[in-house]
Design a protein around this motif. Structure first.
Motif, PDB file in Angstrom:
ATOM      1  N   ASP A  92      25.353  16.498  10.773  1.00  0.00           N
ATOM      2  CA  ASP A  92      24.483  17.228   9.847  1.00  0.00           C
ATOM      3  C   ASP A  92      24.684  18.724  10.012  1.00  0.00           C
ATOM      4  O   ASP A  92      24.968  19.211  11.097  1.00  0.00           O
ATOM      5  CB  ASP A  92      23.017  16.876  10.106  1.00  0.00           C
ATOM      6  N   ASP A  93      24.490  19.460   8.917  1.00  0.00           N
ATOM      7  CA  ASP A  93      24.610  20.917   8.974  1.00  0.00           C
ATOM      8  C   ASP A  93      23.327  21.588   9.439  1.00  0.00           C
ATOM      9  O   ASP A  93      23.320  22.785   9.729  1.00  0.00           O
ATOM     10  CB  ASP A  93      24.990  21.465   7.594  1.00  0.00           C
ATOM     11  N   GLY A  94      22.244  20.819   9.516  1.00  0.00           N
ATOM     12  CA  GLY A  94      20.961  21.335   9.965  1.00  0.00           C
ATOM     13  C   GLY A  94      20.238  20.258  10.741  1.00  0.00           C
ATOM     14  O   GLY A  94      20.871  19.342  11.286  1.00  0.00           O
ATOM     15  N   PRO A  95      18.916  20.331  10.812  1.00  0.00           N
ATOM     16  CA  PRO A  95      18.141  19.324  11.546  1.00  0.00           C
ATOM     17  C   PRO A  95      18.450  17.905  11.096  1.00  0.00           C
ATOM     18  O   PRO A  95      18.727  17.646   9.915  1.00  0.00           O
ATOM     19  CB  PRO A  95      16.690  19.712  11.226  1.00  0.00           C
ATOM     20  N   SER A  96      18.422  16.967  12.040  1.00  0.00           N
ATOM     21  CA  SER A  96      18.760  15.565  11.782  1.00  0.00           C
ATOM     22  C   SER A  96      17.512  14.699  11.888  1.00  0.00           C
ATOM     23  O   SER A  96      16.626  14.959  12.716  1.00  0.00           O
ATOM     24  CB  SER A  96      19.791  15.068  12.800  1.00  0.00           C
ATOM     25  N   SER A  97      17.457  13.664  11.079  1.00  0.00           N
ATOM     26  CA  SER A  97      16.353  12.711  11.181  1.00  0.00           C
ATOM     27  C   SER A  97      16.708  11.637  12.209  1.00  0.00           C
ATOM     28  O   SER A  97      17.872  11.251  12.352  1.00  0.00           O
ATOM     29  CB  SER A  97      16.065  12.065   9.829  1.00  0.00           C
ATOM     30  N   THR A  98      15.696  11.166  12.924  1.00  0.00           N
ATOM     31  CA  THR A  98      15.914  10.148  13.954  1.00  0.00           C
ATOM     32  C   THR A  98      16.502   8.878  13.350  1.00  0.00           C
ATOM     33  O   THR A  98      17.374   8.247  13.958  1.00  0.00           O
ATOM     34  CB  THR A  98      14.583   9.828  14.663  1.00  0.00           C
ATOM     35  N   SER A  99      16.070   8.515  12.166  1.00  0.00           N
ATOM     36  CA  SER A  99      16.572   7.284  11.542  1.00  0.00           C
ATOM     37  C   SER A  99      18.052   7.416  11.197  1.00  0.00           C
ATOM     38  O   SER A  99      18.827   6.462  11.376  1.00  0.00           O
ATOM     39  CB  SER A  99      15.761   6.950  10.286  1.00  0.00           C
ATOM     40  N   SER A 100      18.479   8.585  10.727  1.00  0.00           N
ATOM     41  CA  SER A 100      19.894   8.784  10.401  1.00  0.00           C
ATOM     42  C   SER A 100      20.755   8.726  11.657  1.00  0.00           C
ATOM     43  O   SER A 100      21.854   8.161  11.654  1.00  0.00           O
ATOM     44  CB  SER A 100      20.096  10.129   9.700  1.00  0.00           C
ATOM     45  N   ILE A 101      20.257   9.312  12.732  1.00  0.00           N
ATOM     46  CA  ILE A 101      21.000   9.302  14.002  1.00  0.00           C
ATOM     47  C   ILE A 101      21.176   7.866  14.481  1.00  0.00           C
ATOM     48  O   ILE A 101      22.272   7.454  14.890  1.00  0.00           O
ATOM     49  CB  ILE A 101      20.278  10.150  15.054  1.00  0.00           C
ATOM     50  N   ALA A 102      20.090   7.089  14.440  1.00  0.00           N
ATOM     51  CA  ALA A 102      20.148   5.697  14.888  1.00  0.00           C
ATOM     52  C   ALA A 102      21.150   4.904  14.047  1.00  0.00           C
ATOM     53  O   ALA A 102      21.936   4.105  14.581  1.00  0.00           O
ATOM     54  CB  ALA A 102      18.763   5.065  14.795  1.00  0.00           C
ATOM     55  N   GLN A 103      21.128   5.135  12.749  1.00  0.00           N
ATOM     56  CA  GLN A 103      22.050   4.422  11.856  1.00  0.00           C
ATOM     57  C   GLN A 103      23.500   4.754  12.210  1.00  0.00           C
ATOM     58  O   GLN A 103      24.364   3.859  12.253  1.00  0.00           O
ATOM     59  CB  GLN A 103      21.746   4.800  10.410  1.00  0.00           C
ATOM     60  N   ARG A 104      23.791   6.003  12.451  1.00  0.00           N
ATOM     61  CA  ARG A 104      25.154   6.392  12.783  1.00  0.00           C
ATOM     62  C   ARG A 104      25.584   5.843  14.136  1.00  0.00           C
ATOM     63  O   ARG A 104      26.776   5.591  14.364  1.00  0.00           O
ATOM     64  CB  ARG A 104      25.258   7.927  12.799  1.00  0.00           C
ATOM     65  N   MET A 105      24.626   5.667  15.039  1.00  0.00           N
ATOM     66  CA  MET A 105      24.934   5.084  16.345  1.00  0.00           C
ATOM     67  C   MET A 105      25.074   3.561  16.261  1.00  0.00           C
ATOM     68  O   MET A 105      25.544   2.938  17.221  1.00  0.00           O
ATOM     69  CB  MET A 105      23.830   5.437  17.350  1.00  0.00           C
ATOM     70  N   GLY A 106      24.645   2.982  15.155  1.00  0.00           N
ATOM     71  CA  GLY A 106      24.676   1.529  15.013  1.00  0.00           C
ATOM     72  C   GLY A 106      23.594   0.843  15.818  1.00  0.00           C
ATOM     73  O   GLY A 106      23.746  -0.312  16.233  1.00  0.00           O
ATOM     74  N   LYS A 107      22.478   1.562  16.037  1.00  0.00           N
ATOM     75  CA  LYS A 107      21.373   1.036  16.836  1.00  0.00           C
ATOM     76  C   LYS A 107      20.074   1.163  16.061  1.00  0.00           C
ATOM     77  O   LYS A 107      20.006   1.853  15.032  1.00  0.00           O
ATOM     78  CB  LYS A 107      21.248   1.809  18.159  1.00  0.00           C
ATOM     79  N   ASP A 108      19.003   0.513  16.578  1.00  0.00           N
ATOM     80  CA  ASP A 108      17.712   0.665  15.920  1.00  0.00           C
ATOM     81  C   ASP A 108      17.039   1.958  16.388  1.00  0.00           C
ATOM     82  O   ASP A 108      17.467   2.598  17.351  1.00  0.00           O
ATOM     83  CB  ASP A 108      16.804  -0.548  16.158  1.00  0.00           C
TER      84      ASP A 108
END
Length: 386
Positions: A319-335
């Motif tokens: 992300d170019d700025g602040p990230s959402s926790t849900s987006s981070i989890a999705q990219r990690m392939g985790k809940d």
């Protein structure tokens, strides 16, 4: 003023070095100075200074030390390497006198183990702990009207048993109304370590001084004045560019100032004439500063993290700025629950900061860019096991 090519660079981008101009820290300095004036028992005489790497915690300790030395105080500055209490007992030994301390690690206090010493009076010999060593030293200093400042850097890494002994000594000295000050500096994680230790209840109450970014208007004023004092004129667009490049991050202020000043100073030759800092000086100076920031701050920061911590940060860096926790989890392939565990760890270590509900950002400037540039290497040292 003609300073010439041999003028010394006024900026000092080295760890813990006291810069020529300390900006954005007036409130912390005022709190400490007022505590010295108010005498033993004042809140600011027991202080914990926290913040991410590079915000100037060690610099503040150096400034406090200079302040009390001007008053004739003794200063003992230590880091949290193993054996800190042994070293403190040894350094409390008076330079002259009829007694001396010697370390006797085979003896324990209150069943804790830890770091102890002994004191000898001619043929007499008895074991003392850190509190006794402090009391003996304070007797001598206070007779001279002096005091003692003890600073401990990287306090988040103090061994549990040694932390217990230090906490006990701090409390004993405070109760005894001794003319002392204790300042602990470290990452914010030191607070949670102390929170889980009943014996450190007293020092958990230390005055909390969080260090953050310096306002950019103060950065601009300081850069302009420091350059002007060496006959280099940093103003207009070059000043704006240099100021913004620092992001208000104290270590980056020194890095940008150092490299931009060096570039401009090289252009004026031996004559020492006044020179205007131009955009090229700033552009190449900022590039050099960023490279140095990566080597000295970002790299070591990542080296101290777990593989999954790094995976979390790589997901944020998309992300170019602040990230959402849900987006981070999705990219990690985790809940989200799994990702939240590492979010909490990184927040505690102040590698990241909260930016509104469910959103986080990097605490240290340019870490996002560093992760993108070194993504392949970071992935190679990361895995999904922790």
């Amino acid at each position: 003023m003609k300073v010439g090519i041999m003028a010394a660079n006024p900026f000092k981008p080295s760890a813990g070095h006291l810069p020529p101009v300390l900006i954005g820290r007036d409130m912390v300095l005022d709190d400490f100075n007022e505590a010295l004036e108010d005498g033993p028992g004042a809140p600011g005489r027991l202080m914990r200074v926290t913040g991410p790497r590079g915000v100037g915690k060690t610099v503040m300790l150096a400034k406090f030390a200079d302040t009390v030395k001007a008053l004739g105080w003794q200063v003992i500055s230590e880091t949290s390497r193993k054996g800190i209490t042994n070293r403190l007992v040894g350094r409390l030994q008076p330079p002259k006198g009829s007694f001396k301390f010697s370390i006797d690690p085979s003896v324990s206090v209150m069943g804790i183990g830890g770091s102890l010493g002994s004191v000898s009076y001619e043929n007499n010999h008895r074991v003392i702990d850190l509190s006794d060593a402090l009391s003996i030293r304070m007797d001598e200093l206070e007779r001279k009207g002096a005091g003692l400042l003890v600073t401990v850097d990287e306090a988040q890494s103090i061994d549990r048993d040694e932390l217990t002994e230090i906490a006990t000594a701090v409390q004993n000295m405070t109760i005894a109304n001794r003319n002392m000050a204790f300042v602990f500096a470290g990452l914010p994680s030191m607070a949670s370590k102390w929170l889980n230790n009943e014996a450190t209840t007293f020092i958990r109450r230390a005055q909390y001084e969080p260090l953050g970014e310096v306002p950019l208007d103060e950065v601009s004023d300081a850069l302009h004045a420091t350059f002007r004092d060496t006959d280099l004129i940093l103003d207009g667009e070059p000043l704006d560019a240099a100021t913004k490049a620092t992001a208000g991050y104290p270590f980056m202020i020194q890095l940008v100032g150092y490299h931009v000043w060096r570039n401009a100073n090289r252009r004026r030759g031996n004559a020492g004439e006044r020179v205007d800092v131009n955009e090229i000086d700033v552009r190449y100076g900022v590039a050099s500063a960023l490279a140095r920031l990566g080597d000295t701050v970002h790299g070591p920061e990542l080296d101290g993290l777990s593989p999954v911590d790094k995976t979390y940060l790589l997901a944020m860096a998309q992300d170019d700025g602040p990230s959402s926790t849900s987006s981070i989890a999705q990219r990690m392939g985790k809940d989200v629950r799994y990702a939240s565990r590492y979010r909490a760890r990184l927040l505690e270590a102040q590698v990241i900061v909260e930016r509104g509900y469910g959103r986080v950002d990097f605490a240290v400037p340019y870490l996002r860019e560093y992760l993108r540039e070194h993504a392949a290497y970071v992935r190679m040292t990361s895995s999904e096991t922790d």
